[in-house]
Design a protein around this motif. Structure first.
Motif, PDB file in Angstrom:
ATOM      1  N   LEU A  60       0.702  -1.199   0.004  1.00 54.26           N
ATOM      2  CA  LEU A  60      -0.071  -0.072  -0.075  1.00 54.26           C
ATOM      3  C   LEU A  60       0.844   1.152   0.016  1.00 54.26           C
ATOM      4  CD1 LEU A  60      -2.896   0.648   0.049  1.00 54.26           C
ATOM      5  CD2 LEU A  60      -3.103   0.575   2.411  1.00 54.26           C
ATOM      6  N   LYS A  61       1.905   1.437   0.978  1.00 56.88           N
ATOM      7  CA  LYS A  61       2.802   2.479   0.872  1.00 56.88           C
ATOM      8  C   LYS A  61       3.418   2.712  -0.350  1.00 56.88           C
ATOM      9  CE  LYS A  61       4.960   1.224   4.685  1.00 56.88           C
ATOM     10  NZ  LYS A  61       5.959   1.193   6.025  1.00 56.88           N
ATOM     11  N   ALA A  62       3.888   1.576  -1.236  1.00 57.87           N
ATOM     12  CA  ALA A  62       4.384   1.668  -2.666  1.00 57.87           C
ATOM     13  C   ALA A  62       3.352   2.428  -3.382  1.00 57.87           C
ATOM     14  CB  ALA A  62       4.812   0.324  -3.162  1.00 57.87           C
ATOM     15  N   VAL A  63       2.190   1.967  -3.459  1.00 57.70           N
ATOM     16  CA  VAL A  63       1.109   2.657  -4.153  1.00 57.70           C
ATOM     17  C   VAL A  63       0.868   3.922  -3.883  1.00 57.70           C
ATOM     18  CG1 VAL A  63      -1.283   2.409  -4.817  1.00 57.70           C
ATOM     19  CG2 VAL A  63       0.002   0.242  -4.772  1.00 57.70           C
ATOM     20  N   LEU A  64       0.854   4.305  -2.724  1.00 53.71           N
ATOM     21  CA  LEU A  64       0.755   5.554  -2.245  1.00 53.71           C
ATOM     22  C   LEU A  64       2.048   6.426  -2.874  1.00 53.71           C
ATOM     23  CD1 LEU A  64      -0.446   5.064   1.371  1.00 53.71           C
ATOM     24  CD2 LEU A  64      -1.761   6.352  -0.275  1.00 53.71           C
ATOM     25  N   GLU A  65       3.089   6.112  -2.572  1.00 58.09           N
ATOM     26  CA  GLU A  65       4.419   6.835  -3.392  1.00 58.09           C
ATOM     27  C   GLU A  65       4.063   7.127  -4.853  1.00 58.09           C
ATOM     28  OE1 GLU A  65       7.599   4.841  -1.473  1.00 58.09           O
ATOM     29  OE2 GLU A  65       7.167   5.383   0.550  1.00 58.09           O
ATOM     30  N   ALA A  66       3.830   5.991  -5.374  1.00 54.75           N
ATOM     31  CA  ALA A  66       3.616   6.077  -6.980  1.00 54.75           C
ATOM     32  C   ALA A  66       2.650   7.035  -7.411  1.00 54.75           C
ATOM     33  CB  ALA A  66       3.380   4.731  -7.638  1.00 54.75           C
ATOM     34  N   GLY A  67       1.688   7.186  -6.565  1.00 56.03           N
ATOM     35  CA  GLY A  67       0.464   8.341  -6.664  1.00 56.03           C
ATOM     36  C   GLY A  67       0.772   9.430  -6.097  1.00 56.03           C
ATOM     37  N   GLY A  68       1.991   9.862  -5.629  1.00 54.26           N
ATOM     38  CA  GLY A  68       2.385  11.113  -5.117  1.00 54.26           C
ATOM     39  C   GLY A  68       1.708  11.329  -3.676  1.00 54.26           C
ATOM     40  N   SER A  69       1.770  10.229  -2.954  1.00 52.29           N
ATOM     41  CA  SER A  69       1.027  10.390  -1.575  1.00 52.29           C
ATOM     42  C   SER A  69       1.958   9.716  -0.603  1.00 52.29           C
ATOM     43  CB  SER A  69      -0.378   9.937  -1.761  1.00 52.29           C
ATOM     44  OG  SER A  69      -0.937  10.252  -0.260  1.00 52.29           O
ATOM     45  N   SER A  70       1.438   9.638   0.845  1.00 55.86           N
ATOM     46  CA  SER A  70       2.137   8.877   1.588  1.00 55.86           C
ATOM     47  C   SER A  70       1.238   8.644   2.867  1.00 55.86           C
ATOM     48  CB  SER A  70       3.254   9.837   2.202  1.00 55.86           C
ATOM     49  OG  SER A  70       2.680  10.785   3.102  1.00 55.86           O
ATOM     50  N   PRO A  71       1.748   7.693   3.710  1.00 55.35           N
ATOM     51  CA  PRO A  71       0.624   7.189   4.768  1.00 55.35           C
ATOM     52  C   PRO A  71       0.070   8.535   5.561  1.00 55.35           C
ATOM     53  CG  PRO A  71       2.574   5.555   4.590  1.00 55.35           C
ATOM     54  CD  PRO A  71       2.750   6.820   3.750  1.00 55.35           C
ATOM     55  N   SER A  72       0.930   9.429   5.627  1.00 56.21           N
ATOM     56  CA  SER A  72       0.536  10.485   6.495  1.00 56.21           C
ATOM     57  C   SER A  72      -0.642  11.474   5.729  1.00 56.21           C
ATOM     58  CB  SER A  72       1.483  11.746   6.760  1.00 56.21           C
ATOM     59  OG  SER A  72       2.220  12.065   5.575  1.00 56.21           O
ATOM     60  N   GLN A  73      -0.963  11.246   4.409  1.00 57.34           N
ATOM     61  CA  GLN A  73      -1.815  11.867   3.742  1.00 57.34           C
ATOM     62  C   GLN A  73      -3.262  11.078   3.521  1.00 57.34           C
ATOM     63  OE1 GLN A  73      -1.776  15.424   2.489  1.00 57.34           O
ATOM     64  NE2 GLN A  73      -0.071  15.022   4.154  1.00 57.34           N
ATOM     65  N   VAL A  74      -3.204   9.819   4.163  1.00 61.90           N
ATOM     66  CA  VAL A  74      -4.354   8.965   4.237  1.00 61.90           C
ATOM     67  C   VAL A  74      -5.429   9.453   4.932  1.00 61.90           C
ATOM     68  CG1 VAL A  74      -5.256   6.620   4.396  1.00 61.90           C
ATOM     69  CG2 VAL A  74      -3.027   7.096   3.439  1.00 61.90           C
ATOM     70  N   LEU A  75      -6.551   9.605   4.400  1.00 64.89           N
ATOM     71  CA  LEU A  75      -7.670  10.044   4.578  1.00 64.89           C
ATOM     72  C   LEU A  75      -8.674   8.995   5.440  1.00 64.89           C
ATOM     73  CD1 LEU A  75      -9.093  12.397   1.760  1.00 64.89           C
ATOM     74  CD2 LEU A  75      -7.770  13.009   3.792  1.00 64.89           C
ATOM     75  N   ARG A  76      -8.732   7.707   4.612  1.00 66.56           N
ATOM     76  CA  ARG A  76      -9.670   6.758   4.913  1.00 66.56           C
ATOM     77  C   ARG A  76      -9.121   5.381   4.744  1.00 66.56           C
ATOM     78  NH1 ARG A  76     -13.721   3.105   4.665  1.00 66.56           N
ATOM     79  NH2 ARG A  76     -15.598   3.642   5.837  1.00 66.56           N
ATOM     80  N   THR A  77      -9.096   4.414   5.437  1.00 65.82           N
ATOM     81  CA  THR A  77      -9.077   3.228   4.990  1.00 65.82           C
ATOM     82  C   THR A  77     -10.028   2.082   5.322  1.00 65.82           C
ATOM     83  OG1 THR A  77      -7.900   2.373   7.339  1.00 65.82           O
ATOM     84  CG2 THR A  77      -6.328   3.512   5.692  1.00 65.82           C
ATOM     85  N   THR A  78      -9.891   0.961   4.566  1.00 64.87           N
ATOM     86  CA  THR A  78     -10.826  -0.152   5.073  1.00 64.87           C
ATOM     87  C   THR A  78     -10.072  -1.448   5.194  1.00 64.87           C
ATOM     88  OG1 THR A  78     -12.715   0.904   3.801  1.00 64.87           O
ATOM     89  CG2 THR A  78     -12.923  -1.517   4.403  1.00 64.87           C
ATOM     90  N   VAL A  79     -10.086  -2.202   6.578  1.00 67.98           N
ATOM     91  CA  VAL A  79      -9.495  -3.244   6.723  1.00 67.98           C
ATOM     92  C   VAL A  79     -10.204  -4.283   6.601  1.00 67.98           C
ATOM     93  CG1 VAL A  79      -8.109  -4.297   8.614  1.00 67.98           C
ATOM     94  CG2 VAL A  79      -7.668  -1.812   8.128  1.00 67.98           C
ATOM     95  N   PHE A  80     -10.169  -5.490   5.927  1.00 65.21           N
ATOM     96  CA  PHE A  80     -11.072  -6.726   5.667  1.00 65.21           C
ATOM     97  C   PHE A  80      -9.990  -7.634   6.614  1.00 65.21           C
ATOM     98  CE2 PHE A  80     -11.537  -3.829   2.142  1.00 65.21           C
ATOM     99  CZ  PHE A  80     -13.060  -3.693   1.952  1.00 65.21           C
ATOM    100  N   LEU A  81     -10.751  -8.424   7.250  1.00 66.87           N
ATOM    101  CA  LEU A  81     -10.070  -9.446   7.920  1.00 66.87           C
ATOM    102  C   LEU A  81     -11.006 -10.629   7.816  1.00 66.87           C
ATOM    103  CD1 LEU A  81      -9.387  -7.741  11.403  1.00 66.87           C
ATOM    104  CD2 LEU A  81      -7.625  -8.302   9.527  1.00 66.87           C
ATOM    105  N   ALA A  82     -10.209 -12.003   7.468  1.00 67.25           N
ATOM    106  CA  ALA A  82     -10.917 -13.287   7.334  1.00 67.25           C
ATOM    107  C   ALA A  82     -11.260 -13.736   8.673  1.00 67.25           C
ATOM    108  CB  ALA A  82      -9.945 -14.122   6.512  1.00 67.25           C
ATOM    109  N   ASP A  83     -10.577 -12.995   9.881  1.00 64.41           N
ATOM    110  CA  ASP A  83     -10.971 -13.623  10.934  1.00 64.41           C
ATOM    111  C   ASP A  83     -10.836 -12.204  12.002  1.00 64.41           C
ATOM    112  OD1 ASP A  83     -11.082 -14.495  13.686  1.00 64.41           O
ATOM    113  OD2 ASP A  83      -9.560 -16.123  13.414  1.00 64.41           O
TER     114      ASP A  83
END
Length: 131
Positions: A60-83
């Motif tokens: 995810l960090k690699a995609v953020l960086e490639a898109g000109g962003s970073s974890p500190s610029q993340v507004l919202r996440t969704t976490v999907f867990l199998a358990d």
């Protein structure tokens, strides 16, 4: 509004007809990442949710960086867990990346299954520099 696909070899190639992320109007919409090794496309961790979570966040960090962003610029996440029993462990690793400054808004849900037998998947929406 111009749409721009974000593609990087530092994250796994999509396994279907979607982009790793799409940038529009200064916002980056990142597709969900599972624990695939970007070089081999193989799952990482052999079912170890800690190893999977670390790989997911690395991707995810690699995609953020490639898109000109970073974890500190993340507004919202969704976490999907199998358990949902993995919540505390995943949450601790998640906090290493998103626990500084203003943490993103988040949803976390248990799902019946994830692609390739993954135990965790995370997607996000972030602010991104416009080209």
């Amino acid at each position: 509004m111009q749409l721009e696909a974000v593609i990087t070899v530092a994250a796994p190639a999509p396994v279907g007809p979607y982009s790793q992320a799409v940038k529009a109007g200064g916002v980056l919409y990142c597709s969900g990442q599972i624990a695939l090794d970007p070089q081999t496309g193989a799952m990482v961790g052999a079912g170890d949710v800690e190893a999977e979570t670390r790989q997911v966040l690395s991707n995810l960090k690699a995609v953020l960086e490639a898109g000109g962003s970073s974890p500190s610029q993340v507004l919202r996440t969704t976490v999907f867990l199998a358990d949902l029993g993995d919540f505390a462990l995943v949450n601790g690793i998640y906090a290493e990346v998103f626990g500084q400054g203003v943490s993103p808004a988040r949803a976390c849900v248990e799902v019946a299954a994830l692609p390739k037998g993954a135990r965790v998947e995370i997607d996000c929406i972030a602010l991104a520099a416009e080209a």
